[in-house]
Design a protein around this motif. Structure first.
Motif, mmCIF file in Angstrom:
data_model
loop_
_atom_site.group_PDB
_atom_site.id
_atom_site.type_symbol
_atom_site.label_atom_id
_atom_site.label_comp_id
_atom_site.label_asym_id
_atom_site.label_seq_id
_atom_site.Cartn_x
_atom_site.Cartn_y
_atom_site.Cartn_z
ATOM 1 N N PHE A 29 4.354 9.915 -2.579
ATOM 2 C CA PHE A 29 5.097 10.178 -1.875
ATOM 3 C C PHE A 29 5.797 10.622 -3.599
ATOM 4 N N LYS A 37 12.060 8.255 0.305
ATOM 5 C CA LYS A 37 10.177 8.180 -0.050
ATOM 6 C C LYS A 37 10.113 6.350 -0.293
ATOM 7 N N ALA A 41 7.605 5.079 2.536
ATOM 8 C CA ALA A 41 6.589 4.306 2.070
ATOM 9 C C ALA A 41 6.211 2.863 3.192
ATOM 10 N N ARG A 58 2.332 -1.412 -2.113
ATOM 11 C CA ARG A 58 3.084 -0.039 -2.764
ATOM 12 C C ARG A 58 3.256 -0.091 -3.836
ATOM 13 N N ASP A 60 6.364 1.608 -6.923
ATOM 14 C CA ASP A 60 7.777 1.613 -7.010
ATOM 15 C C ASP A 60 8.354 1.620 -8.080
ATOM 16 N N ILE A 101 -0.136 3.436 -2.641
ATOM 17 C CA ILE A 101 1.169 4.092 -2.315
ATOM 18 C C ILE A 101 2.127 3.649 -2.714
ATOM 19 N N SER A 103 5.526 5.975 -4.755
ATOM 20 C CA SER A 103 6.777 6.605 -4.197
ATOM 21 C C SER A 103 7.541 6.465 -6.078
#
Length: 205
Positions: A29, A37, A41, A58, A60, A101, A103
């Motif tokens: 993302f 985002k 996500a 995820r 981030d 994933i 972000s």
């Protein structure tokens, strides 16, 4: 760079995929701060875990900037290194047959292209799906949940993407989401539809 290191072969990605009964790939993302985002996500991660029973994780700012990359600031050089490390970690997750994933704003096109190239190299190419969460600076400033745009306008934050630092828009993202026009649920549905169409996820019977 160390030269006295040796690569030790292990299971191939295809062998891991068969044993874990899922492929590994990265969903990347990118977009301005406050574009949505991380919200999308997070919803996607939960959807893949609950409805497809897939191992997904995820990455981030919360779990990267406070740990692995806590030594980095926000200069252009540090942002480049931040994204380089994230790309390496995401590839490891994907190679383990986990859905990575990520972000992050990742404002520079060359850094995102380098992340993609890293996944597509090394003899066992891994899928890299870029998702551009598109929003205007004006709309992002209206949201501004952390007050970052306000601080940037006041000069408290010296380098801030969209205000005092550039954001280079993706030229060929696999998925283009306009978050001011689409709900989180709609965005997740579109991403999942793409993944199903590419054979990357399948409904659990």
């Amino acid at each position: 760079m160390a030269t006295n290191i040796t690569w030790h072969p292990s299971l191939s990605h295809s062998e891991r995929s068969t044993l874990r009964n899922q492929p590994g790939f990265t969903i990347w993302f990118t977009g301005l701060s406050a574009s949505g985002k991380s919200t999308i996500a997070t919803a996607l991660e939960q959807h893949l875990l609950r409805h497809y029973h897939m191992a997904a994780y995820r990455l981030d700012g919360d779990n990267i900037r406070f740990g692995l990359n806590r030594d980095l600031g926000f200069s252009e050089a540090d942002r480049n290194e931040n994204i380089r490390r994230i790309a390496e970690v995401a590839r490891l997750f994907a190679d383990s047959c986990t859905v990575a994933i990520t972000s992050f704003i990742s404002p520079y096109r060359r850094d995102r292209e380098a992340a993609r190239a890293l996944h597509e190299a090394k003899g066992q190419p891994l899928r890299f799906v870029e998702v551009w969460v598109d929003i205007s600076v004006e709309e992002a400033e209206k949201r501004d949940p952390k007050g970052l745009y306000k601080k940037a306008r006041e000069g408290v934050i010296m380098e801030f993407t969209g205000v005092s630092a550039p954001y280079e828009e993706p030229e060929s993202a696999e998925i283009h989401i306009r978050s001011a026009e689409e709900s989180v649920e709609e965005s997740v549905r579109r991403i999942v539809a793409y993944l199903e169409g590419e054979g990357l996820v399948r409904v659990v019977a």
